[in-house]
Design an enzyme around this catalytic site. Structure first.
Site, PDB file in Angstrom:
ATOM      1  N   ASP A  29       0.865  -1.178   0.000  1.00  0.00           N
ATOM      2  CA  ASP A  29       0.000   0.000   0.000  1.00  0.00           C
ATOM      3  C   ASP A  29       0.902   1.228   0.000  1.00  0.00           C
ATOM      4  O   ASP A  29       2.091   1.146   0.350  1.00  0.00           O
ATOM      5  CB  ASP A  29      -0.913   0.002   1.231  1.00  0.00           C
ATOM      6  CG  ASP A  29      -1.970   1.089   1.150  1.00  0.00           C
ATOM      7  OD1 ASP A  29      -2.461   1.367   0.045  1.00  0.00           O
ATOM      8  OD2 ASP A  29      -2.303   1.684   2.192  1.00  0.00           O
ATOM      9  N   GLU A  31       0.962   5.719   0.680  1.00  0.00           N
ATOM     10  CA  GLU A  31       0.324   6.977   1.067  1.00  0.00           C
ATOM     11  C   GLU A  31       0.960   8.063   0.208  1.00  0.00           C
ATOM     12  O   GLU A  31       2.185   8.106   0.062  1.00  0.00           O
ATOM     13  CB  GLU A  31       0.524   7.282   2.549  1.00  0.00           C
ATOM     14  CG  GLU A  31       0.141   6.148   3.500  1.00  0.00           C
ATOM     15  CD  GLU A  31      -1.335   5.768   3.431  1.00  0.00           C
ATOM     16  OE1 GLU A  31      -2.149   6.596   2.958  1.00  0.00           O
ATOM     17  OE2 GLU A  31      -1.670   4.657   3.856  1.00  0.00           O
ATOM     18  N   ASP A  88      -1.820   3.059  -6.554  1.00  0.00           N
ATOM     19  CA  ASP A  88      -0.540   2.530  -6.070  1.00  0.00           C
ATOM     20  C   ASP A  88       0.297   2.026  -7.245  1.00  0.00           C
ATOM     21  O   ASP A  88       1.503   2.275  -7.317  1.00  0.00           O
ATOM     22  CB  ASP A  88      -0.777   1.386  -5.077  1.00  0.00           C
ATOM     23  CG  ASP A  88      -1.658   1.792  -3.914  1.00  0.00           C
ATOM     24  OD1 ASP A  88      -1.384   2.837  -3.307  1.00  0.00           O
ATOM     25  OD2 ASP A  88      -2.629   1.074  -3.631  1.00  0.00           O
ATOM     26  N   TYR A 154      -1.349   3.351  11.688  1.00  0.00           N
ATOM     27  CA  TYR A 154      -2.489   3.282  10.775  1.00  0.00           C
ATOM     28  C   TYR A 154      -2.055   2.747   9.414  1.00  0.00           C
ATOM     29  O   TYR A 154      -2.701   1.876   8.828  1.00  0.00           O
ATOM     30  CB  TYR A 154      -3.114   4.664  10.623  1.00  0.00           C
ATOM     31  CG  TYR A 154      -4.076   4.779   9.468  1.00  0.00           C
ATOM     32  CD1 TYR A 154      -5.414   4.406   9.605  1.00  0.00           C
ATOM     33  CD2 TYR A 154      -3.652   5.245   8.227  1.00  0.00           C
ATOM     34  CE1 TYR A 154      -6.300   4.509   8.534  1.00  0.00           C
ATOM     35  CE2 TYR A 154      -4.525   5.355   7.149  1.00  0.00           C
ATOM     36  CZ  TYR A 154      -5.849   4.980   7.314  1.00  0.00           C
ATOM     37  OH  TYR A 154      -6.717   5.074   6.258  1.00  0.00           O
ATOM     38  N   ASP A 158      -2.733  -1.263   7.112  1.00  0.00           N
ATOM     39  CA  ASP A 158      -3.299  -1.552   5.790  1.00  0.00           C
ATOM     40  C   ASP A 158      -2.738  -2.830   5.190  1.00  0.00           C
ATOM     41  O   ASP A 158      -3.431  -3.527   4.438  1.00  0.00           O
ATOM     42  CB  ASP A 158      -3.028  -0.377   4.836  1.00  0.00           C
ATOM     43  CG  ASP A 158      -3.912   0.823   5.141  1.00  0.00           C
ATOM     44  OD1 ASP A 158      -4.877   0.665   5.915  1.00  0.00           O
ATOM     45  OD2 ASP A 158      -3.635   1.915   4.618  1.00  0.00           O
TER      46      ASP A 158
END
Length: 402
Positions: A29, A31, A88, A154, A158
């Site tokens: 994943d 960000e 992604d 957090y 994921d």
């Protein structure tokens, strides 16, 4: 599962990737921030398997992402797991010119084993693990340093949750025999063509009615110009000009730069500024689109009319019933426009090929040909073949005669 500290140096990243390269799969994943830039700004990468997981800081001074990108794009032995991974994959493509492969997207996979069209990650975790995700850190500024422990926790969640969910989804797919349904969908996700930002093809993303060569030639030239402006300034293309405005200018080109002030969606400054001058030069040089570049004509059967529209509605009802019965997302079986084409007489359709034909297409074709009907049994709407209905009626008549 072992959770590593935030990785900010190349050596521990390389060691992690060496271990993960021995896995059957890794969950990935990212960000990122892209509200104010053309190119997504990568802020964090999370990766893990069933045994360990880590977050990697791509903004750390001196870090080399080569070991990670090599694992993503050059190791065919490790399956890369994403959830709604389009953006992604785009980021990895921007960094390497390649896409992760082989690839598996749990959002797409859920369409084959449930009626969820686009299940969100939080709902996925809740449905498979019974956990509620804290969404508080979701919209934080991932580009600001230092990252807080809450943000990192957090973010790593994921992939740690995904590492537990993927084997369960895979087991369900194997049990239902629907794994092969997803092969083509996953290959589409990994197709590099989806992520190339070629200015010469940018016009294809913009809605424009008709096949007028002059209009489409201007549209192509303007879209390429806007793409280059946005890339050069690294700002979203919409900050230069919105799609609707661009299409409007292509259809109704201004005669002078002063007329740009009259175009809806442009400010008054365009009549005097340099970007307005560049736009006018693009319009002046635009050539009609060659015949071999014109978009294909939209496939159409005979006009639907009232009866055809009714058949299309029945096909949509059939799709709802079938997707409910086999617990699959209807969008995986077919699309509404395909149903309308089938009702109009078109037969060269994806739903009439391969596994889709076996699961849905055969019955859809039988409905159009009058071989399938709807029936209500015990308050439930079902599908039934006309021949079966006739046989049941003859049997009932025979029993009554006796």
């Amino acid at each position: 599962m072992k959770i590593h500290d935030l990785i900010t140096e190349t050596a521990p990243l390389a060691e992690l990737c060496t271990r993960l390269a021995q896995s059957d799969f890794v969950c990935v994943d990212t960000e990122f921030m892209r509200e104010n830039t053309f190119w997504p700004e990568l802020c964090l990468i999370q990766i893990g398997n069933e045994e360990e997981a880590a977050a990697i800081d791509p903004m750390a001074p001196g870090i080399d992402l080569a070991p990670l990108l090599d694992l993503m794009c050059n190791n065919e032995d490790v399956l890369k797991i994403f959830h709604a991974g389009g953006q992604d994959v785009e980021i990895i493509f921007n960094l390497t010119g390649k896409t992760p492969h082989p690839i598996f997207d749990t959002q797409i996979a859920m369409m084959a084993i449930s009626q969820n069209e686009q299940i969100g990650y939080a709902n996925l975790v809740e449905s498979w693990l019974g956990l509620t995700i804290d969404k508080g850190a979701r919209f934080t500024d991932w580009g600001r340093r230092p990252l807080s422990e809450r943000q990192i926790e957090y973010a790593i969640g994921d992939v740690t949750h995904l590492a537990k969910i993927f084997p369960k989804i895979l087991k369900r797919l194997i049990k239902t025999g629907r794994g092969e349904w997803l092969d083509a969908e996953m290959e589409k996700l990994a197709d590099p063509a989806n992520y190339r930002t070629d200015p010469d093809t940018a016009w294809q993303r913009i809605r424009s009615a008709g096949r007028n060569p002059q209009v489409l030639g201007r549209l192509k030239a303007l879209a390429a110009w806007r793409e280059q402006e946005a890339q050069h300034k690294n700002i979203p293309r919409g900050r230069i000009m919105r799609d609707e405005t661009l299409a409007d200018i292509a259809s109704h080109p201004p005669k002078s730069q002063a007329d740009l002030a009259k175009v809806r969606g442009l400010s008054n400054a365009w009549k005097d500024n340099d970007i307005g001058k560049r736009l006018l030069k693009v319009l002046e040089k635009a050539e009609p689109m060659p015949a071999d570049e014109l978009p294909a004509r939209e496939r159409r059967g005979a006009p639907l009319g009232k009866e055809g529209a009714l058949v299309a509605d029945l096909l949509k009802l059939l799709l709802k019933i079938r997707s409910r019965e086999i617990d699959v997302a209807s969008r995986l079986l077919t699309r509404t426009d395909e149903l309308e084409l089938l009702a109009a007489g078109v037969r060269d359709l994806p739903m009439l090929q391969g596994w889709r034909f076996e699961v849905f297409g055969r019955e859809a074709l039988e409905l159009v040909e009058g071989k399938l009907a709807f029936a209500v049994q015990r308050g439930k709407l079902l599908m039934t073949h006309i021949d079966t209905v006739h046989a049941q009626m003859r049997e009932a008549q025979g029993e009554a005669a006796e």
